[in-house]
Write a protein that holds these residues in place. Structure first.
Motif, mmCIF file in Angstrom:
data_model
loop_
_atom_site.group_PDB
_atom_site.id
_atom_site.type_symbol
_atom_site.label_atom_id
_atom_site.label_comp_id
_atom_site.label_asym_id
_atom_site.label_seq_id
_atom_site.Cartn_x
_atom_site.Cartn_y
_atom_site.Cartn_z
ATOM 1 N N ALA A 7 -101.076 -10.694 71.982
ATOM 2 C CA ALA A 7 -99.972 -11.435 72.607
ATOM 3 C C ALA A 7 -100.466 -12.766 73.169
ATOM 4 N N ILE A 8 -101.625 -12.753 73.808
ATOM 5 C CA ILE A 8 -102.202 -13.995 74.339
ATOM 6 C C ILE A 8 -102.480 -14.964 73.195
ATOM 7 N N ASP A 9 -103.166 -14.495 72.163
ATOM 8 C CA ASP A 9 -103.521 -15.363 71.036
ATOM 9 C C ASP A 9 -102.278 -15.932 70.360
ATOM 10 N N TYR A 10 -101.264 -15.089 70.184
ATOM 11 C CA TYR A 10 -100.029 -15.537 69.556
ATOM 12 C C TYR A 10 -99.345 -16.588 70.426
ATOM 13 N N GLY A 11 -99.300 -16.327 71.718
ATOM 14 C CA GLY A 11 -98.692 -17.291 72.634
ATOM 15 C C GLY A 11 -99.437 -18.608 72.674
ATOM 16 N N LEU A 12 -100.760 -18.561 72.565
ATOM 17 C CA LEU A 12 -101.563 -19.784 72.586
ATOM 18 C C LEU A 12 -101.413 -20.611 71.310
ATOM 19 N N GLY A 36 -84.862 -17.938 70.939
ATOM 20 C CA GLY A 36 -83.765 -18.876 71.204
ATOM 21 C C GLY A 36 -84.213 -20.321 71.276
ATOM 22 N N GLY A 37 -85.509 -20.561 71.277
ATOM 23 C CA GLY A 37 -86.046 -21.913 71.313
ATOM 24 C C GLY A 37 -86.091 -22.552 72.683
ATOM 25 N N LEU A 38 -85.779 -21.789 73.722
ATOM 26 C CA LEU A 38 -85.732 -22.370 75.066
ATOM 27 C C LEU A 38 -87.099 -22.444 75.743
ATOM 28 N N THR A 39 -88.009 -21.565 75.363
ATOM 29 C CA THR A 39 -89.342 -21.557 75.981
ATOM 30 C C THR A 39 -90.403 -21.526 74.897
ATOM 31 N N GLY A 40 -91.605 -21.836 75.325
ATOM 32 C CA GLY A 40 -92.737 -21.758 74.410
ATOM 33 C C GLY A 40 -93.609 -22.988 74.480
ATOM 34 N N GLY A 41 -94.884 -22.768 74.236
ATOM 35 C CA GLY A 41 -95.841 -23.860 74.206
ATOM 36 C C GLY A 41 -96.485 -24.191 75.535
ATOM 37 N N THR A 42 -95.948 -23.674 76.622
ATOM 38 C CA THR A 42 -96.483 -24.012 77.943
ATOM 39 C C THR A 42 -97.863 -23.409 78.163
ATOM 40 N N GLY A 43 -98.073 -22.178 77.723
ATOM 41 C CA GLY A 43 -99.389 -21.553 77.849
ATOM 42 C C GLY A 43 -100.459 -22.354 77.123
ATOM 43 N N ARG A 44 -100.120 -22.780 75.932
ATOM 44 C CA ARG A 44 -101.060 -23.586 75.139
ATOM 45 C C ARG A 44 -101.362 -24.914 75.831
ATOM 46 N N LEU A 45 -100.314 -25.576 76.332
ATOM 47 C CA LEU A 45 -100.512 -26.847 77.026
ATOM 48 C C LEU A 45 -101.407 -26.678 78.253
ATOM 49 N N ALA A 71 -102.742 -19.681 82.132
ATOM 50 C CA ALA A 71 -102.459 -20.046 80.739
ATOM 51 C C ALA A 71 -102.271 -18.801 79.883
ATOM 52 N N TYR A 72 -103.150 -17.818 80.068
ATOM 53 C CA TYR A 72 -103.053 -16.576 79.296
ATOM 54 C C TYR A 72 -101.788 -15.802 79.661
ATOM 55 N N ALA A 73 -101.457 -15.774 80.939
ATOM 56 C CA ALA A 73 -100.242 -15.072 81.376
ATOM 57 C C ALA A 73 -99.002 -15.731 80.774
ATOM 58 N N LEU A 74 -98.944 -17.050 80.808
ATOM 59 C CA LEU A 74 -97.814 -17.759 80.202
ATOM 60 C C LEU A 74 -97.755 -17.500 78.698
ATOM 61 N N ALA A 75 -98.911 -17.521 78.049
ATOM 62 C CA ALA A 75 -98.949 -17.304 76.601
ATOM 63 C C ALA A 75 -98.417 -15.921 76.239
ATOM 64 N N ALA A 76 -98.842 -14.887 76.959
ATOM 65 C CA ALA A 76 -98.363 -13.531 76.678
ATOM 66 C C ALA A 76 -96.866 -13.417 76.967
ATOM 67 N N SER A 77 -96.404 -14.063 78.013
ATOM 68 C CA SER A 77 -94.972 -14.053 78.321
ATOM 69 C C SER A 77 -94.173 -14.770 77.236
ATOM 70 N N GLU A 78 -94.726 -15.854 76.723
ATOM 71 C CA GLU A 78 -94.055 -16.578 75.644
ATOM 72 C C GLU A 78 -94.050 -15.763 74.351
ATOM 73 N N ALA A 79 -95.085 -14.983 74.121
ATOM 74 C CA ALA A 79 -95.092 -14.075 72.974
ATOM 75 C C ALA A 79 -93.976 -13.041 73.136
ATOM 76 N N ASN A 80 -93.806 -12.559 74.357
ATOM 77 C CA ASN A 80 -92.724 -11.621 74.644
ATOM 78 C C ASN A 80 -91.369 -12.265 74.326
ATOM 79 N N ALA A 81 -91.171 -13.501 74.765
ATOM 80 C CA ALA A 81 -89.911 -14.197 74.511
ATOM 81 C C ALA A 81 -89.687 -14.453 73.027
ATOM 82 N N ALA A 82 -90.787 -14.488 72.258
ATOM 83 C CA ALA A 82 -90.690 -14.687 70.812
ATOM 84 C C ALA A 82 -90.570 -13.358 70.064
ATOM 85 N N MET A 83 -90.384 -12.284 70.838
ATOM 86 C CA MET A 83 -90.170 -10.940 70.283
ATOM 87 C C MET A 83 -91.409 -10.356 69.594
#
Length: 135
Positions: free
Chosen positions: A54-59, A66-75, A99-111
């Motif tokens: 999940a971390i790697d995918y989010g990064l 829905g396109g509303l979130t994403g990329g913040t963990g990577r940034l 950064a890792y927490a945001l990335a995993a959360s963004e992976a969650n939002a990306a299903m």
């Protein structure tokens, strides 16, 4: 206060049994779940693997479904590794954990499959902290 008392009692029990606290907790959890320690460790390894993915995918900079979130963990990760950037409020370890927490959360939002620890809504916190500290 009760949690502190329980923790102290567990530490005392571990010491009395001549076990490390980690070993004591593993035995206690296996007993509570009515499984052997090897199976519990296998399940824990699988959870860590899901967290890492999940971390790697989010990064990768993925966007939510829905396109509303994403990329913040990577940034945040890219910014926190710049040794010349001293503008941030976080030091290197908390910045990596965030950064890792945001990335995993963004992976969650990306299903993407996540480890809901303790809940799906906070699915990035535990992986973020664990993997940042491990590194």
């Amino acid at each position: 206060m009760m949690e502190k008392l329980a923790l102290l009692a567990w530490l005392e029990e571990a010491t009395d049994a001549g076990l490390s606290f980690g070993r004591f907790c593993l035995q206690m959890q296996a007993e509570e779940l009515e499984m052997d320690e090897a199976e519990l460790q296998r399940q824990l390894q699988e959870s860590l693997s899901v967290m890492r993915h999940a971390i790697d995918y989010g990064l990768s900079g993925v966007r939510s479904t829905g396109g509303l979130t994403g990329g913040t963990g990577r940034l945040l990760k890219n910014r926190s590794v710049d040794p010349d950037d001293v503008s941030g409020l976080l030091g290197p370890l908390p910045a990596k954990a965030a950064a890792y927490a945001l990335a995993a959360s963004e992976a969650n939002a990306a299903m993407v499959r996540i480890c809901a620890a303790p809940t799906a809504g906070s699915s990035g916190v535990l992986p973020g902290v664990l993997f940042a500290i491990a590194e």
